[in-house]
Design a protein around this motif. Structure first.
Motif, short mmCIF file in Angstrom:
data_model
loop_
_atom_site.label_atom_id
_atom_site.label_comp_id
_atom_site.label_asym_id
_atom_site.label_seq_id
_atom_site.Cartn_x
_atom_site.Cartn_y
_atom_site.Cartn_z
N LEU A 32 9.70 9.02 4.54
CA LEU A 32 8.39 8.66 4.03
C LEU A 32 8.57 7.65 2.90
O LEU A 32 9.25 7.92 1.92
CB LEU A 32 7.67 9.91 3.50
CG LEU A 32 6.26 9.69 2.94
CD1 LEU A 32 5.31 9.24 4.05
CD2 LEU A 32 5.73 10.97 2.28
N THR A 33 7.94 6.49 3.06
CA THR A 33 8.11 5.44 2.05
C THR A 33 6.83 5.11 1.29
O THR A 33 6.90 4.49 0.23
CB THR A 33 8.63 4.14 2.71
OG1 THR A 33 7.74 3.77 3.77
CG2 THR A 33 10.03 4.35 3.26
N ALA A 34 5.66 5.53 1.83
CA ALA A 34 4.41 5.20 1.14
C ALA A 34 3.28 6.12 1.58
O ALA A 34 3.29 6.63 2.71
CB ALA A 34 4.02 3.75 1.40
N VAL A 35 2.32 6.32 0.69
CA VAL A 35 1.10 7.05 1.02
C VAL A 35 -0.09 6.28 0.45
O VAL A 35 0.06 5.49 -0.50
CB VAL A 35 1.09 8.49 0.45
CG1 VAL A 35 2.16 9.34 1.12
CG2 VAL A 35 1.24 8.48 -1.06
N CYS A 36 -1.26 6.53 1.04
CA CYS A 36 -2.46 5.82 0.62
C CYS A 36 -3.65 6.78 0.65
O CYS A 36 -3.80 7.55 1.60
CB CYS A 36 -2.72 4.64 1.55
SG CYS A 36 -4.32 3.84 1.32
N VAL A 54 8.58 7.21 -3.03
CA VAL A 54 7.39 7.03 -2.20
C VAL A 54 6.35 6.24 -2.99
O VAL A 54 5.91 6.65 -4.07
CB VAL A 54 6.80 8.39 -1.78
CG1 VAL A 54 5.50 8.19 -0.99
CG2 VAL A 54 7.81 9.16 -0.93
N LEU A 55 5.95 5.09 -2.44
CA LEU A 55 4.97 4.24 -3.09
C LEU A 55 3.56 4.77 -2.88
O LEU A 55 3.25 5.35 -1.82
CB LEU A 55 5.07 2.81 -2.54
CG LEU A 55 6.43 2.12 -2.67
CD1 LEU A 55 6.39 0.76 -1.98
CD2 LEU A 55 6.83 1.99 -4.13
N ASN A 56 2.69 4.55 -3.85
CA ASN A 56 1.30 5.00 -3.77
C ASN A 56 0.35 3.80 -3.74
O ASN A 56 0.51 2.86 -4.53
CB ASN A 56 0.95 5.88 -4.97
CG ASN A 56 1.75 7.16 -5.00
OD1 ASN A 56 2.13 7.68 -3.95
ND2 ASN A 56 2.03 7.67 -6.18
N PHE A 57 -0.63 3.86 -2.85
CA PHE A 57 -1.63 2.80 -2.73
C PHE A 57 -3.02 3.42 -2.70
O PHE A 57 -3.21 4.49 -2.11
CB PHE A 57 -1.40 1.99 -1.45
CG PHE A 57 -0.09 1.25 -1.43
CD1 PHE A 57 0.00 -0.05 -1.91
CD2 PHE A 57 1.06 1.86 -0.94
CE1 PHE A 57 1.20 -0.73 -1.90
CE2 PHE A 57 2.27 1.18 -0.91
CZ PHE A 57 2.35 -0.11 -1.40
N ASP A 58 -3.99 2.73 -3.29
CA ASP A 58 -5.34 3.27 -3.32
C ASP A 58 -6.29 2.61 -2.33
O ASP A 58 -7.47 2.98 -2.26
CB ASP A 58 -5.93 3.21 -4.74
CG ASP A 58 -5.97 1.79 -5.30
OD1 ASP A 58 -5.67 0.84 -4.55
OD2 ASP A 58 -6.30 1.64 -6.49
N THR A 59 -5.79 1.68 -1.54
CA THR A 59 -6.59 1.10 -0.45
C THR A 59 -5.69 0.85 0.75
O THR A 59 -4.51 0.50 0.59
CB THR A 59 -7.25 -0.24 -0.85
OG1 THR A 59 -6.23 -1.25 -1.02
CG2 THR A 59 -8.07 -0.09 -2.12
N PRO A 60 -6.23 0.99 1.96
CA PRO A 60 -5.45 0.69 3.15
C PRO A 60 -4.99 -0.76 3.18
O PRO A 60 -3.88 -1.06 3.65
CB PRO A 60 -6.41 1.00 4.30
CG PRO A 60 -7.38 1.97 3.74
CD PRO A 60 -7.55 1.57 2.29
N GLU A 61 -5.82 -1.67 2.68
CA GLU A 61 -5.48 -3.08 2.71
C GLU A 61 -4.22 -3.36 1.89
O GLU A 61 -3.35 -4.13 2.31
CB GLU A 61 -6.66 -3.90 2.17
CG GLU A 61 -7.88 -3.93 3.08
CD GLU A 61 -8.67 -2.63 3.07
OE1 GLU A 61 -9.44 -2.40 4.02
OE2 GLU A 61 -8.51 -1.83 2.12
#
Length: 388
Positions: A32-36, A54-61
């Motif tokens: 697992l490398t990222a979640v959004c 694990v990187l975190n993102f707040d938008t799918p884009e």
């Protein structure tokens, strides 16, 4: 690649489970490398419970632009599945989508077309296909052991849900928030297995859906559907979230006997002589073919479930293993639920292939009067922290 990098969009109930499986090393060859998620609380959870890498993102884009993964696992509310999958394919990623494939087949068909155009792997989280019980049933049917199928009956009423369950989220059991009730939320696995184990889709459907029969909800919580197949066979699908205790019994009748799946067992009432042969040769009036009750051995418990699908998808990318649940199959079970809804809404038979434009029009009518409202009452679902 020597390891498949996964990113998850939507870390609600199911997304959280997938994140823990992937980050704990449960899936060989995957990481697992990222979640959004658009919900800050879920990203806070991710930072506290997932590895620092694990990187975190707040938008799918933002996630899709990052290039931090090879595969996007979509575990958002139902409406967003096709839209996000198309975006992921167009961004050059493989896609694994949670069930159901979507809410209406028109969008899912576009998702399937995008998958084919991309040349990427596409899977769906039909984890019940890993269950040895249903794998054995499929083998018995498709190998011809049961003979020509005459009847399929599935009573799946052990989905009991209380009013407090529905009250736990404003989007639950609403046309705008979920797109349906028991058929779309609880039954996607059974609707998939119904056609997967038999290898048959019906040619027409007549369904009776009761909306808010047992609970204060706007979608269906009780359904009885009758189907007819091209070979003359018939089928019945009965489901509800309002009965206790419930039943889960799948029965198939063919020329060579009857198979029943219930209580974790597979029982084959096998005729020594196929019924058509017996009928053609028997001349003594009352009588019937000799029948043996056979308990079919099934090992492996309930299978590897979600971990099995994750491992299979990973192996498909690393070693070319055949997908147990191709994403394109998601449209089949959804076609059945769409046909049942449309039959109830029009109070008539629905022929397959489904009239997708008519279904979409009827669904939009339901959405416009739905109690779920977001973003100024548009009914558009933007929260990606999907739960089931």
């Amino acid at each position: 690649m020597d390891k498949v990098r996964f990113a998850i969009i939507g870390i609600g109930n199911m997304g959280t489970s997938h994140a823990l499986n992937l980050s704990s090393g449960e899936i060989r060859g995957a990481e697992l490398t990222a979640v959004c998620d658009t919900n800050p609380d879920r990203l806070k959870w991710a930072k506290e419970h997932l590895p620092e890498t694990v990187l975190n993102f707040d938008t799918p884009e933002a996630l899709l632009a990052s290039g931090a993964m090879d595969t996007v696992l979509i575990a958002t509310p139902h409406y967003d599945h096709p839209t996000l999958a198309v975006q992921a394919f167009e961004s050059g990623y493989h896609v694994l989508v949670e069930k159901p494939a979507g809410v209406y087949t028109k969008a899912v068909r576009e998702m399937n077309e995008a998958a084919a155009k991309s040349g990427k792997q596409f899977g769906i989280m039909y984890n019940q296909r890993t269950n040895p019980l249903y794998a054995k049933l499929r083998d018995l049917v498709l190998s011809g052991e049961l003979g020509t199928i005459r009847r399929t009956n599935w009573i799946i009423t052990n989905w009991y849900r209380s009013q407090s369950y529905y009250d736990s989220g404003g989007w639950r059991a609403t046309w705008a928030g979920e797109g349906g009730g028991v058929l779309l939320n609880q039954d996607p696995h059974q609707l998939d297995l119904w056609q997967w184990t038999t290898g048959m889709m019906p040619k027409r459907v007549r369904a009776f859906c009761h909306f808010g029969k047992y609970r204060n909800i706007e979608v269906e919580d009780d359904v009885t559907a009758y189907v007819e197949y091209e070979n003359g066979a018939t089928g019945l699908f009965v489901t509800t979230t309002g009965e206790a205790p419930g039943t889960n019994r799948f029965e198939l009748t063919g020329d060579n006997g009857k198979i029943v799946v219930e209580d974790g067992k597979l029982t084959f009432w096998r005729l020594r002589v196929p019924e058509p042969k017996f009928n053609a040769e028997y001349t003594s009036g009352f009588g019937q073919p000799e029948c043996w009750k056979c308990e079919i051995p099934v090992s492996g418990g309930d299978g590897l479930q979600h971990r099995g699908i994750l491992q299979n998808f990973t192996n498909a990318l690393l070693y070319g293993e055949k997908l147990l649940a191709p994403g394109e199959d998601g449209i089949l079970g959804l076609t059945l639920s769409n046909a049942m809804h449309l039959s109830a809404w029009t109070d008539d038979w629905v022929e397959l292939p489904l009239d997708e434009d008519l279904f979409y029009t009827k669904l939009q009518e339901k959405i416009r009067t739905s109690s779920f409202r977001k973003e100024g009452g548009s009914g558009k679902v933007l929260d990606v922290s999907g739960t089931h």
